[in-house]
Write a protein that holds these residues in place. Structure first.
Motif, PDB file in Angstrom:
ATOM      1  N   GLN B  37       1.623   0.475   3.849  1.00 23.73           N
ATOM      2  CA  GLN B  37       1.209   1.872   3.908  1.00 23.73           C
ATOM      3  C   GLN B  37      -0.250   1.931   4.302  1.00 23.73           C
ATOM      4  O   GLN B  37      -1.105   1.297   3.665  1.00 23.73           O
ATOM      5  CB  GLN B  37       1.380   2.569   2.552  1.00 23.73           C
ATOM      6  N   MET B  88      -1.969  -1.633   1.851  1.00 18.37           N
ATOM      7  CA  MET B  88      -1.133  -1.657   0.666  1.00 18.37           C
ATOM      8  C   MET B  88       0.272  -2.069   1.091  1.00 18.37           C
ATOM      9  O   MET B  88       0.853  -1.473   1.998  1.00 18.37           O
ATOM     10  CB  MET B  88      -1.067  -0.278   0.006  1.00 18.37           C
ATOM     11  N   GLY B 105       3.370  -1.878  -5.648  1.00 20.28           N
ATOM     12  CA  GLY B 105       2.485  -2.071  -4.508  1.00 20.28           C
ATOM     13  C   GLY B 105       1.495  -3.203  -4.732  1.00 20.28           C
ATOM     14  O   GLY B 105       1.118  -3.513  -5.864  1.00 20.28           O
ATOM     15  N   TRP B 107      -2.226  -4.380  -3.234  1.00 22.33           N
ATOM     16  CA  TRP B 107      -3.364  -4.055  -2.376  1.00 22.33           C
ATOM     17  C   TRP B 107      -3.974  -5.360  -1.874  1.00 22.33           C
ATOM     18  O   TRP B 107      -4.447  -6.156  -2.656  1.00 22.33           O
ATOM     19  CB  TRP B 107      -4.426  -3.299  -3.168  1.00 22.33           C
TER      20      TRP B 107
END
Lengths: 110, 111
Positions: B37, B88, B105, B107
């Motif tokens: 994303q 992400m 998620g 990062w």
């Protein structure tokens, strides 16, 4: 080419009013659509879905409308609450894969 | 409830390093996916898998590979990390329920 489009990157709505998030798609073969909600630093969570055999699906404060002829769907949130502030993604199902739009950031203010 | 667990929430890696992102789901789902994303770009599909040892390219597979040796585990591999892979990363799984459940998620920052 973007097959699923969310043309409004952001939306600001007062608490208690209706939020309307829009989504357009280009492939008329898509027959199932979903909305996901995403808070920062978290994964998306499923919100509501709709099959192309319906034109409306409702779950509490959330209603999704589908207009197949216009290749358009919308998510209505009534009444909007501050906790609804998040990014909303619409997605179309394509052979078990999801094709996502770019998202709309909703901010609900008091 | 379905649980999709991504092993690393926050990683910082150097350019050229090999990076592994691990994902495990506990609901015996056949399908697993890796997305990234980025702001203004939504969720873009990198790779997916419909079964053990099977993999299919998504929309942006360049610079990535995947491994699915067991049904519950789907790994994303960056062979040589680059700064444009700072993002992400989201893992998801699904079955015939027709919607995917996502992990929290990961990062990744590549410096």
């Amino acid at each position: 080419d973007q097959q699923v489009k969310q043309n409004s990157p952001s939306l600001s709505v007062q608490e208690g009013r209706i939020s309307i998030l829009n989504c357009d798609y280009t492939n008329s073969m898509f027959d199932y659509f979903l909305w996901y909600k995403k808070y920062p630093a978290e994964g998306p969570t499923f919100l509501i879905s709709i099959s192309s055999i319906k034109d409306k699906n409702e779950d509490g404060r959330f209603t999704v409308f589908l207009n197949k002829s216009a290749k358009h769907l919308s998510l209505h949130i009534v009444p909007s609450q501050p906790g609804d502030s998040a990014v909303y993604f619409c997605a179309a199902v394509d052979s078990d894969k999801l094709i996502f739009g770019t998202g709309t950031r909703l901010q609900v203010f008091p | 409830d379905v649980k999709v667990t991504q092993s690393s929430r926050y990683l910082v890696k150097r350019t050229g390093e090999k990076v592994f992102l691990e994902c495990v789901q506990d609901m015996d789902h056949e399908n697993m996916f890796w997305y990234r994303q980025d702001p203004g770009l939504g969720l873009r599909l990198i790779y997916f898998s419909y079964d053990v040892k099977m993999k299919e390219k998504g929309d942006i597979p360049e610079g990535y590979s995947v491994s699915r040796e067991k049904k519950e585990r789907f790994s994303l591999i960056l062979e040589s990390a680059s700064t444009n892979q700072t993002s992400m990363y989201l893992c998801a799984s699904s079955s015939s329920d027709r919607y995917s459940d996502f992990g929290e998620g990961s990062w990744l920052t590549v410096v």
